[in-house]
Write a protein that holds these residues in place. Structure first.
Motif, PDB file in Angstrom:
ATOM      1  N   PHE A   1       0.824  -1.211   0.000  1.00  0.00           N
ATOM      2  CA  PHE A   1       0.000   0.000   0.000  1.00  0.00           C
ATOM      3  C   PHE A   1       0.859   1.263   0.000  1.00  0.00           C
ATOM      4  O   PHE A   1       0.445   2.298  -0.526  1.00  0.00           O
ATOM      5  CB  PHE A   1      -0.945  -0.013   1.205  1.00  0.00           C
ATOM      6  N   ALA A   2       2.036   1.182   0.592  1.00  0.00           N
ATOM      7  CA  ALA A   2       2.946   2.333   0.542  1.00  0.00           C
ATOM      8  C   ALA A   2       3.311   2.653  -0.902  1.00  0.00           C
ATOM      9  O   ALA A   2       3.418   3.827  -1.289  1.00  0.00           O
ATOM     10  CB  ALA A   2       4.200   2.053   1.361  1.00  0.00           C
ATOM     11  N   ALA A   3       3.499   1.614  -1.715  1.00  0.00           N
ATOM     12  CA  ALA A   3       3.780   1.831  -3.137  1.00  0.00           C
ATOM     13  C   ALA A   3       2.601   2.508  -3.826  1.00  0.00           C
ATOM     14  O   ALA A   3       2.772   3.390  -4.674  1.00  0.00           O
ATOM     15  CB  ALA A   3       4.094   0.493  -3.808  1.00  0.00           C
ATOM     16  N   ALA A   4       1.379   2.121  -3.442  1.00  0.00           N
ATOM     17  CA  ALA A   4       0.183   2.745  -4.017  1.00  0.00           C
ATOM     18  C   ALA A   4       0.090   4.214  -3.619  1.00  0.00           C
ATOM     19  O   ALA A   4      -0.235   5.077  -4.442  1.00  0.00           O
ATOM     20  CB  ALA A   4      -1.068   1.992  -3.562  1.00  0.00           C
ATOM     21  N   VAL A   5       0.384   4.506  -2.365  1.00  0.00           N
ATOM     22  CA  VAL A   5       0.355   5.897  -1.882  1.00  0.00           C
ATOM     23  C   VAL A   5       1.407   6.728  -2.616  1.00  0.00           C
ATOM     24  O   VAL A   5       1.165   7.884  -2.988  1.00  0.00           O
ATOM     25  CB  VAL A   5       0.579   5.950  -0.359  1.00  0.00           C
ATOM     26  N   SER A   6       2.581   6.142  -2.824  1.00  0.00           N
ATOM     27  CA  SER A   6       3.634   6.848  -3.547  1.00  0.00           C
ATOM     28  C   SER A   6       3.189   7.203  -4.964  1.00  0.00           C
ATOM     29  O   SER A   6       3.467   8.303  -5.464  1.00  0.00           O
ATOM     30  CB  SER A   6       4.895   5.975  -3.595  1.00  0.00           C
ATOM     31  N   THR A   7       2.464   6.293  -5.595  1.00  0.00           N
ATOM     32  CA  THR A   7       1.934   6.561  -6.937  1.00  0.00           C
ATOM     33  C   THR A   7       0.922   7.700  -6.904  1.00  0.00           C
ATOM     34  O   THR A   7       0.908   8.566  -7.785  1.00  0.00           O
ATOM     35  CB  THR A   7       1.265   5.291  -7.503  1.00  0.00           C
ATOM     36  N   ALA A   8       0.077   7.706  -5.875  1.00  0.00           N
ATOM     37  CA  ALA A   8      -0.905   8.786  -5.739  1.00  0.00           C
ATOM     38  C   ALA A   8      -0.212  10.127  -5.517  1.00  0.00           C
ATOM     39  O   ALA A   8      -0.619  11.156  -6.078  1.00  0.00           O
ATOM     40  CB  ALA A   8      -1.847   8.490  -4.580  1.00  0.00           C
ATOM     41  N   THR A   9       0.845  10.127  -4.711  1.00  0.00           N
ATOM     42  CA  THR A   9       1.584  11.361  -4.428  1.00  0.00           C
ATOM     43  C   THR A   9       2.175  11.953  -5.700  1.00  0.00           C
ATOM     44  O   THR A   9       2.249  13.173  -5.866  1.00  0.00           O
ATOM     45  CB  THR A   9       2.701  11.087  -3.405  1.00  0.00           C
ATOM     46  N   HIS A  10       2.589  11.075  -6.599  1.00  0.00           N
ATOM     47  CA  HIS A  10       3.208  11.527  -7.848  1.00  0.00           C
ATOM     48  C   HIS A  10       2.260  12.401  -8.672  1.00  0.00           C
ATOM     49  O   HIS A  10       2.713  13.233  -9.463  1.00  0.00           O
ATOM     50  CB  HIS A  10       3.658  10.320  -8.666  1.00  0.00           C
ATOM     51  N   VAL A  11       0.962  12.213  -8.489  1.00  0.00           N
ATOM     52  CA  VAL A  11      -0.022  13.036  -9.209  1.00  0.00           C
ATOM     53  C   VAL A  11       0.162  14.514  -8.869  1.00  0.00           C
ATOM     54  O   VAL A  11      -0.074  15.395  -9.711  1.00  0.00           O
ATOM     55  CB  VAL A  11      -1.454  12.572  -8.860  1.00  0.00           C
ATOM     56  N   LEU A  12       0.606  14.797  -7.648  1.00  0.00           N
ATOM     57  CA  LEU A  12       0.767  16.187  -7.209  1.00  0.00           C
ATOM     58  C   LEU A  12       2.004  16.857  -7.799  1.00  0.00           C
ATOM     59  O   LEU A  12       2.251  18.030  -7.524  1.00  0.00           O
ATOM     60  CB  LEU A  12       0.846  16.240  -5.678  1.00  0.00           C
TER      61      LEU A  12
END
Length: 363
Positions: A17-28
């Motif tokens: 899930f940390a990898a998923a959160v990192s992907t979401a952060t990249h949107v910013l």
């Protein structure tokens, strides 16, 4: 309350899930004409919520009913496969990857609902009622989200998130059951602290990323050092509160911890993104200020709310503490609007704020 320890497979689960959160952060990090357009903030939120809720769903099941049995390990491993499908489908161009994303999300949530139905036959009394309620009601949101595949454009997403919203509010309507079979506060705090720690680690990696492009550049090194001190101050404040200032004997459904951490985790991602953007200097000065101060304000407010209910009474913050912290942020923000300062100075100000925040809330 019986002690429940975090298992190794739970920690492994967190890493995915940390990898998923990192992907979401990249949107910013999508900057256009010196700012991040509102659509990217919206996409960040819409990507983040299903990630958070998928993790929360399985975590809460384990918190109440989890045992390190073979069949529960198999359920968790199967969920990991769906997490990988969901994570690989996260993109700013959501339409292109919508079907695998939906399969991943629905798979995770369906497996969690099934687990409640499985343990229902093994429990008695109030615990049986909780398993029955959650194991049946969660299917409402799951089925609504499944119907999104029948639509196109914005209607598809409206149906998807309507189902997610229903899923999220199910525990509120079942509070009369949940209060009679309270969550394990110690385990719940440890689980959220574990995921939060990983996101702090992601922030440290961001500072290393900042340093790498300009090896030997003292401005870059200074920026990274200040950023690291900021993150350490945040870490100190959060984990010192979890470890020493929180009354873990309090038994509640844990909803303040659960829903409050949505905003804590989102603000951590936003702060990590703002650190990168401040260094890269690709956004306008005024946007920089609003973004990082807004992210810090969100983190401060949500950590204050989450910990307040669980703090020992003698350690609870007073209203003058709240006024002091908000006053510091407001003063720094207004002064920076009036007099333009460098990005290193802005990072120094944020670091100073978190040092004060950590000092006054942990002593």
């Amino acid at each position: 309350m019986e002690d429940k320890k975090v298992t190794w497979i739970e920690l492994f689960y967190d890493l995915l899930f940390a990898a998923a959160v990192s992907t979401a952060t990249h949107v910013l990090l999508h900057v256009e004409k010196g700012e991040i357009y509102p659509e990217y903030f919206l996409k960040f939120v819409l990507i983040f919520i299903p990630i958070w809720w998928s993790w929360v769903g399985q975590t809460l099941f384990i918190n109440r009913f989890g045992q390190d049995f073979l069949h529960q390990r198999i359920f968790t491993i199967l969920q990991m496969l769906f997490v990988l499908i969901m994570t690989s489908s996260l993109s700013v161009d959501f339409d292109q990857y919508y079907l695998p994303f939906l399969i991943g999300y629905i798979g995770i949530r369906a497996l969690t609902a099934i687990q409640y139905l499985v343990v229902r036959s093994l429990e008695e009394g109030d615990r049986k009622k909780v398993a029955q309620y959650l194991g049946t009601r969660f299917w409402i949101g799951i089925i609504i989200s499944c119907f999104s595949i029948l639509f196109d454009s914005w209607i598809r997403y409206s149906v998807l998130y309507a189902g997610i919203f229903v899923d999220i509010i199910v525990p509120f309507f079942g509070r009369k059951y949940l209060v009679k079979a309270s969550s394990n506060t110690v385990h719940l705090l440890e689980r959220f602290a574990s995921l939060t720690l990983i996101l702090f680690g992601e922030s440290v990696i961001s500072t290393l990323y900042v340093l790498q492009p300009q090896k030997g550049d003292w401005d870059s090194i200074l920026f990274s050092i200040i950023s690291f001190i900021l993150i350490i101050s945040m870490w100190w404040q959060y984990f010192e509160n979890v470890e020493k200032k929180v009354d873990k004997s309090i038994q509640t459904p844990g909803q303040t911890i659960i829903y409050g951490h949505l905003f804590i985790l989102m603000s951590l991602s936003m702060i990590a993104a703002s650190i990168k953007l401040l260094f890269l200097n690709e956004v306008r000065y005024s946007f920089n200020l609003y973004f990082i101060f807004g992210s810090v304000l969100l983190y401060f407010i949500t950590t204050t709310i989450v910990f307040h209910q669980y703090r020992f009474k003698q350690d609870r913050l007073k209203y003058y503490h709240l006024a002091l912290f908000l006053g510091i942020l407001a003063t720094l923000f207004i002064s920076n609007l009036i007099v333009e300062v460098s990005n290193i100075v802005i990072m120094g100000e944020m670091t100073l704020f978190f040092i004060i925040y950590a000092k006054l809330t942990t002593t």
